[in-house]
Design a protein around this motif. Structure first.
Motif, PDB file in Angstrom:
ATOM      1  N   LYS A  23      32.429  28.579  50.251  1.00 61.70           N
ATOM      2  CA  LYS A  23      31.397  27.941  49.410  1.00 61.70           C
ATOM      3  C   LYS A  23      31.731  28.104  47.933  1.00 61.70           C
ATOM      4  O   LYS A  23      31.625  27.157  47.156  1.00 61.70           O
ATOM      5  CB  LYS A  23      30.022  28.554  49.694  1.00 61.70           C
ATOM      6  N   LEU A  24      32.105  29.325  47.552  1.00 63.54           N
ATOM      7  CA  LEU A  24      32.412  29.605  46.151  1.00 63.54           C
ATOM      8  C   LEU A  24      33.647  28.821  45.694  1.00 63.54           C
ATOM      9  O   LEU A  24      33.637  28.207  44.622  1.00 63.54           O
ATOM     10  CB  LEU A  24      32.626  31.111  45.955  1.00 63.54           C
ATOM     11  N   ALA A  25      34.690  28.811  46.520  1.00 61.53           N
ATOM     12  CA  ALA A  25      35.921  28.092  46.169  1.00 61.53           C
ATOM     13  C   ALA A  25      35.651  26.596  46.041  1.00 61.53           C
ATOM     14  O   ALA A  25      36.168  25.944  45.126  1.00 61.53           O
ATOM     15  CB  ALA A  25      36.999  28.358  47.212  1.00 61.53           C
ATOM     16  N   SER A  26      34.820  26.068  46.919  1.00 61.98           N
ATOM     17  CA  SER A  26      34.485  24.643  46.862  1.00 61.98           C
ATOM     18  C   SER A  26      33.681  24.323  45.601  1.00 61.98           C
ATOM     19  O   SER A  26      34.004  23.384  44.875  1.00 61.98           O
ATOM     20  CB  SER A  26      33.702  24.248  48.120  1.00 61.98           C
ATOM     21  N   LEU A  27      32.653  25.105  45.354  1.00 65.86           N
ATOM     22  CA  LEU A  27      31.794  24.877  44.197  1.00 65.86           C
ATOM     23  C   LEU A  27      32.577  24.966  42.882  1.00 65.86           C
ATOM     24  O   LEU A  27      32.390  24.161  41.976  1.00 65.86           O
ATOM     25  CB  LEU A  27      30.640  25.883  44.175  1.00 65.86           C
ATOM     26  N   LEU A  28      33.465  25.971  42.789  1.00 67.83           N
ATOM     27  CA  LEU A  28      34.211  26.199  41.553  1.00 67.83           C
ATOM     28  C   LEU A  28      35.554  25.464  41.525  1.00 67.83           C
ATOM     29  O   LEU A  28      36.309  25.601  40.561  1.00 67.83           O
ATOM     30  CB  LEU A  28      34.428  27.702  41.334  1.00 67.83           C
ATOM     31  N   GLU A  29      35.822  24.704  42.584  1.00 71.86           N
ATOM     32  CA  GLU A  29      37.056  23.916  42.691  1.00 71.86           C
ATOM     33  C   GLU A  29      38.299  24.785  42.503  1.00 71.86           C
ATOM     34  O   GLU A  29      39.180  24.493  41.683  1.00 71.86           O
ATOM     35  CB  GLU A  29      37.029  22.751  41.701  1.00 71.86           C
ATOM     36  N   LEU A  30      38.367  25.858  43.288  1.00 72.25           N
ATOM     37  CA  LEU A  30      39.501  26.778  43.235  1.00 72.25           C
ATOM     38  C   LEU A  30      40.541  26.397  44.280  1.00 72.25           C
ATOM     39  O   LEU A  30      40.236  25.723  45.257  1.00 72.25           O
ATOM     40  CB  LEU A  30      39.019  28.209  43.501  1.00 72.25           C
ATOM     41  N   GLU A  31      41.767  26.866  44.078  1.00 71.82           N
ATOM     42  CA  GLU A  31      42.820  26.639  45.065  1.00 71.82           C
ATOM     43  C   GLU A  31      42.466  27.372  46.352  1.00 71.82           C
ATOM     44  O   GLU A  31      41.793  28.399  46.330  1.00 71.82           O
ATOM     45  CB  GLU A  31      44.169  27.159  44.544  1.00 71.82           C
ATOM     46  N   PRO A  32      42.953  26.858  47.512  1.00 70.70           N
ATOM     47  CA  PRO A  32      42.634  27.485  48.801  1.00 70.70           C
ATOM     48  C   PRO A  32      43.037  28.957  48.902  1.00 70.70           C
ATOM     49  O   PRO A  32      42.387  29.723  49.610  1.00 70.70           O
ATOM     50  CB  PRO A  32      43.417  26.641  49.813  1.00 70.70           C
ATOM     51  N   ASP A  33      44.094  29.384  48.190  1.00 64.84           N
ATOM     52  CA  ASP A  33      44.510  30.790  48.273  1.00 64.84           C
ATOM     53  C   ASP A  33      43.460  31.744  47.702  1.00 64.84           C
ATOM     54  O   ASP A  33      43.454  32.935  48.006  1.00 64.84           O
ATOM     55  CB  ASP A  33      45.867  31.011  47.607  1.00 64.84           C
ATOM     56  N   ALA A  34      42.536  31.229  46.895  1.00 63.10           N
ATOM     57  CA  ALA A  34      41.467  32.073  46.345  1.00 63.10           C
ATOM     58  C   ALA A  34      40.545  32.570  47.457  1.00 63.10           C
ATOM     59  O   ALA A  34      39.989  33.666  47.360  1.00 63.10           O
ATOM     60  CB  ALA A  34      40.664  31.308  45.304  1.00 63.10           C
ATOM     61  N   ILE A  35      40.411  31.785  48.531  1.00 63.57           N
ATOM     62  CA  ILE A  35      39.534  32.182  49.646  1.00 63.57           C
ATOM     63  C   ILE A  35      40.013  33.493  50.247  1.00 63.57           C
ATOM     64  O   ILE A  35      39.239  34.428  50.434  1.00 63.57           O
ATOM     65  CB  ILE A  35      39.447  31.064  50.701  1.00 63.57           C
ATOM     66  N   ALA A  36      41.308  33.581  50.530  1.00 61.70           N
ATOM     67  CA  ALA A  36      41.865  34.813  51.108  1.00 61.70           C
ATOM     68  C   ALA A  36      41.699  35.988  50.158  1.00 61.70           C
ATOM     69  O   ALA A  36      41.373  37.101  50.580  1.00 61.70           O
ATOM     70  CB  ALA A  36      43.334  34.608  51.465  1.00 61.70           C
ATOM     71  N   GLU A  37      41.906  35.749  48.865  1.00 58.15           N
ATOM     72  CA  GLU A  37      41.748  36.822  47.881  1.00 58.15           C
ATOM     73  C   GLU A  37      40.305  37.316  47.818  1.00 58.15           C
ATOM     74  O   GLU A  37      40.059  38.517  47.720  1.00 58.15           O
ATOM     75  CB  GLU A  37      42.175  36.356  46.491  1.00 58.15           C
ATOM     76  N   LEU A  38      39.343  36.395  47.870  1.00 61.30           N
ATOM     77  CA  LEU A  38      37.926  36.775  47.837  1.00 61.30           C
ATOM     78  C   LEU A  38      37.525  37.565  49.083  1.00 61.30           C
ATOM     79  O   LEU A  38      36.585  38.346  49.051  1.00 61.30           O
ATOM     80  CB  LEU A  38      37.040  35.534  47.704  1.00 61.30           C
ATOM     81  N   MET A  39      38.253  37.361  50.180  1.00 58.67           N
ATOM     82  CA  MET A  39      37.948  38.043  51.436  1.00 58.67           C
ATOM     83  C   MET A  39      38.712  39.357  51.596  1.00 58.67           C
ATOM     84  O   MET A  39      38.465  40.102  52.536  1.00 58.67           O
ATOM     85  CB  MET A  39      38.278  37.114  52.612  1.00 58.67           C
ATOM     86  N   SER A  40      39.627  39.670  50.669  1.00 61.30           N
ATOM     87  CA  SER A  40      40.421  40.889  50.799  1.00 61.30           C
ATOM     88  C   SER A  40      39.576  42.116  50.460  1.00 61.30           C
ATOM     89  O   SER A  40      38.596  42.038  49.729  1.00 61.30           O
ATOM     90  CB  SER A  40      41.663  40.821  49.909  1.00 61.30           C
ATOM     91  N   TYR A  41      39.988  43.251  51.013  1.00 59.83           N
ATOM     92  CA  TYR A  41      39.269  44.496  50.753  1.00 59.83           C
ATOM     93  C   TYR A  41      39.587  44.991  49.346  1.00 59.83           C
ATOM     94  O   TYR A  41      40.737  45.055  48.948  1.00 59.83           O
ATOM     95  CB  TYR A  41      39.632  45.562  51.775  1.00 59.83           C
ATOM     96  N   PRO A  42      38.559  45.349  48.585  1.00 56.40           N
ATOM     97  CA  PRO A  42      38.776  45.725  47.185  1.00 56.40           C
ATOM     98  C   PRO A  42      39.262  47.154  47.009  1.00 56.40           C
ATOM     99  O   PRO A  42      39.041  48.013  47.854  1.00 56.40           O
ATOM    100  CB  PRO A  42      37.382  45.561  46.572  1.00 56.40           C
ATOM    101  N   LEU A  43      39.925  47.362  45.892  1.00 54.78           N
ATOM    102  CA  LEU A  43      40.217  48.693  45.388  1.00 54.78           C
ATOM    103  C   LEU A  43      39.148  48.923  44.336  1.00 54.78           C
ATOM    104  O   LEU A  43      39.162  48.301  43.280  1.00 54.78           O
ATOM    105  CB  LEU A  43      41.617  48.744  44.773  1.00 54.78           C
ATOM    106  N   LYS A  44      38.175  49.770  44.652  1.00 48.48           N
ATOM    107  CA  LYS A  44      36.993  49.888  43.790  1.00 48.48           C
ATOM    108  C   LYS A  44      37.189  50.891  42.667  1.00 48.48           C
ATOM    109  O   LYS A  44      37.935  51.836  42.791  1.00 48.48           O
ATOM    110  CB  LYS A  44      35.781  50.274  44.635  1.00 48.48           C
ATOM    111  N   GLY A  45      36.457  50.666  41.598  1.00 46.38           N
ATOM    112  CA  GLY A  45      36.457  51.588  40.475  1.00 46.38           C
ATOM    113  C   GLY A  45      36.782  50.892  39.179  1.00 46.38           C
ATOM    114  O   GLY A  45      37.358  49.810  39.153  1.00 46.38           O
ATOM    115  N   LEU A  46      36.399  51.527  38.076  1.00 47.98           N
ATOM    116  CA  LEU A  46      36.584  50.961  36.744  1.00 47.98           C
ATOM    117  C   LEU A  46      37.999  51.053  36.221  1.00 47.98           C
ATOM    118  O   LEU A  46      38.427  50.226  35.464  1.00 47.98           O
ATOM    119  CB  LEU A  46      35.692  51.712  35.743  1.00 47.98           C
ATOM    120  N   GLY A  47      38.674  52.092  36.537  1.00 52.16           N
ATOM    121  CA  GLY A  47      39.980  52.318  35.935  1.00 52.16           C
ATOM    122  C   GLY A  47      39.919  53.560  35.076  1.00 52.16           C
ATOM    123  O   GLY A  47      39.760  54.652  35.596  1.00 52.16           O
ATOM    124  N   PRO A  48      40.008  53.425  33.746  1.00 53.37           N
ATOM    125  CA  PRO A  48      39.984  54.614  32.893  1.00 53.37           C
ATOM    126  C   PRO A  48      38.709  55.436  33.093  1.00 53.37           C
ATOM    127  O   PRO A  48      37.662  54.882  33.395  1.00 53.37           O
ATOM    128  CB  PRO A  48      40.017  54.044  31.473  1.00 53.37           C
TER     129      PRO A  48
END
Length: 146
Positions: free
Chosen positions: A52-77
């Motif tokens: 839905k998000l990729a369609s609405l924002l007109e993103l490339e299909p590879d963005a779907i897989a990235e949005l579904m990937s498990y995150p590495l959480k945290g701010l960084g510094p």
């Protein structure tokens, strides 16, 4: 803090479409803060949400897989340098131990879950200057004895 490429694409597409996170909340049936966390790679979308998000924002299909990937959480510094983020760090530096004491006084020895958790941000209009209201709501998890 370095901003991931996907985050940059998502934010640029949202801006180009003139959408707010509140607008996306209506499309995805998820809270605006959760959607913003998804944009920053701190949450995982289902296939339906990502599509839905990729369609609405007109993103490339590879963005779907990235949005579904498990995150590495945290701010960084450890100490954020962005002024708004730093203020939350400052709040924890000043009020963290008092918050811990009050929570433990009311609930016992344990923690507030950041997994079974919601976060709401509201704008409270005030003639002296608008206010930011942040509501954190997490399940209490007592420490287990064994």
């Amino acid at each position: 803090m370095s901003i991931p490429v996907l985050t940059q694409k998502l934010l640029a597409a949202k801006k180009a479409k003139g959408l707010s996170f509140a607008d996306l909340e209506k499309v995805l049936a998820r809270d605006e803060v959760w959607i913003a966390a998804l944009f920053y790679g701190q949450a995982t979308a289902s296939e339906d949400e990502a599509s839905k998000l990729a369609s609405l924002l007109e993103l490339e299909p590879d963005a779907i897989a990235e949005l579904m990937s498990y995150p590495l959480k945290g701010l960084g510094p450890v100490v954020p340098v962005d002024p708004l983020l730093y203020r939350f760090y400052e709040i924890l530096q000043v009020y963290g131990m008092p918050m811990k004491e009050v929570i433990q006084e009311k609930f016992g020895d344990g923690i507030m879950s950041a997994i079974d958790f919601t976060l709401d941000i509201e704008k409270i209009e005030d003639p002296k200057g608008d206010r930011v209201q942040v509501t954190m709501n997490g399940k209490f998890l007592p420490y287990k004895k064994w």
